[in-house]
Design an enzyme around this catalytic site. Structure first.
Site: not given
Length: 431
Positions: A65, A276, A319, A344, A346-347
């Site tokens: 988020e 992970p 990150g 996600n 989309l990454e």
């Protein structure tokens, strides 16, 4: 609300003997408890900050988020240069992600309070927001009651809601209906989300379809020189092929281990990068692969001078995943091989990598369906077929290239939700 706080108080009192030792033994909870109780790490009051400016408070639960909220925070800062942007997260990893991504963008960063009356009141008085923006659905009765009492407009954005969550809210309608009345506007990613909110008693005129802000994440520019640098840092030779498994959960590494052993028999130079979801699990994940005789080290071990030719590298920090996806022949999205709702997709899609996921993508169902329909992703109904699907992709260079291009195009054509969401908030502020 009275009943909720009575139950909350009784639960806290009765559960304290059990919860307190667990909290003290958990480094993550111990590190954030005082902040979330409102006893430490509070932002400056309007008087102490001296700016006298209006305040927009953005809240995002955790890493996913927070990452979604970054372009929105930047968009609101540009639209409202006379406002200060405050930002909160609930989890330690979410907070650390926000600190890394929002430095210089927001005026204050802090932890969201536990939904205890004194914690909520203390923090809300300190922030004294003029506008509240909640990303996705981290909704709490006492907090929203405070916003309602103070007449603070509350915007719930990117408000995806699964059928399971919808059913849960309906079972607690005596509590959730008053809570939802505190929401000024709800920006939903899809028409299906809008119908679910309507079924929960939210009036249709308060629901606006804005699209999914996850499509608007910055797309990393990773030239070939940078990819070579990352390979050298991971000590993966240029000729070796890489599969990246991102945001994995307990139980998924066993599936990955089985698939990897089968694939290594066909592709001896294959390398797996395993990231992970919780970096604190990295040591356990390393042992899972090492137990099968697979040469495995964590990234930290590698950086401390490991020289072995590794087959699996376990990423033990946050990150890095977005950029690591760019090294992959194919990406496996975690949380989908076991029933965790998925993460996600989309990454990897944004950097032009074919996307694979299992059958458990309920938290990203619309995105997953768009990627499948566009030809950029494959859903594996049976996780034990992962090796078979990966082998078919590794054998077909043209198919991989076509899937990667299709995945990236799906991301590009669905952008624009941040602008629509910012416009929704602007309309509510200026109305």
């Amino acid at each position: 609300m009275i009943l909720y706080n009575i139950v909350l108080g009784l639960g806290a009192f009765c559960g304290l003997p059990l919860v307190l030792p667990l909290a003290l033994c958990s480094g993550k909870r111990r590190a954030t408890a005082l902040e979330r109780l409102g006893l430490r790490g509070l932002p400056p009051t309007p008087e102490k900050s001296g700016s006298g400016r209006r305040r927009i408070w953005i809240h995002a639960l955790s890493v996913g988020e927070v990452t979604s909220a970054v372009p929105l925070a930047m968009g609101l800062r540009n639209r409202f240069p006379d406002h200060d942007i405050f930002f909160s997260a609930s989890t330690r990893t979410g907070f650390l992600t926000a600190r890394r991504l929002l430095d210089g963008i927001v005026q204050a960063l802090f932890f969201f309070p536990y939904d205890l009356p004194f914690s909520v009141s203390r923090l809300v008085r300190r922030v004294s927001p003029d506008v509240m923006v909640i990303v996705e659905t981290d909704l709490w009765p006492n907090f929203l009651e405070q916003m309602h009492r103070r007449a603070v407009p509350v915007f719930l954005v990117n408000a995806r809601i699964s059928s399971r969550s919808c059913a849960g809210y309906r079972r607690l309608s005596f509590l959730t209906r008053p809570m939802f009345r505190a929401l000024t506007k709800i920006g939903v990613p899809s028409a299906e989300d809008g119908l679910r909110w309507t079924a929960l008693g939210v009036s249709p005129e308060r629901i606006i379809r804005t699209g999914n802000i996850k499509f608007d994440q910055p797309i990393p520019d990773i030239p070939e020189t940078e990819r070579q640098r990352m390979r050298r840092a991971l000590k993966i030779a240029p000729e070796r092929r890489i599969v990246v498994a991102g945001s994995t959960h307990d139980g998924e590494e066993q599936v990955l281990k089985t698939a990897f052993l089968r694939l290594k028999a066909v592709y001896p130079d294959l390398c797996l990068i395993s990231a992970p979801r919780d970096p604190d699990r990295a040591g356990r994940v390393r042992r899972i692969f090492a137990s099968a005789g697979i040469e495995t080290e964590t990234l930290s071990q590698l950086e401390n001078g490991g020289d072995k030719r590794l087959d699996v590298v376990v990423i033990d920090r946050i990150g890095l995943l977005k950029r690591l996806y760019a090294l992959a022949e194919a990406a496996v999205v975690g949380g989908s091989l076991v029933n965790r709702g998925g993460h996600n997709p989309l990454e990897p899609a944004a950097v032009g990598v074919p996307v694979l996921f299992g059958p458990y993508m309920s938290d990203f169902r619309e995105i997953a369906d768009l990627l499948i329909a566009g030809g950029g992703a494959l859903e594996i109904p049976d996780p034990m077929r992962l090796a078979e699907v990966l082998q078919a992709l590794l054998e077909d260079r043209t198919r991989r290239a076509d899937m990667g291009q299709a995945a990236r195009e799906t991301v590009l054509v669905n952008r624009g939700a941040v602008d629509r969401t910012a416009a929704l908030i602007t309309e509510g502020i200026t109305a």
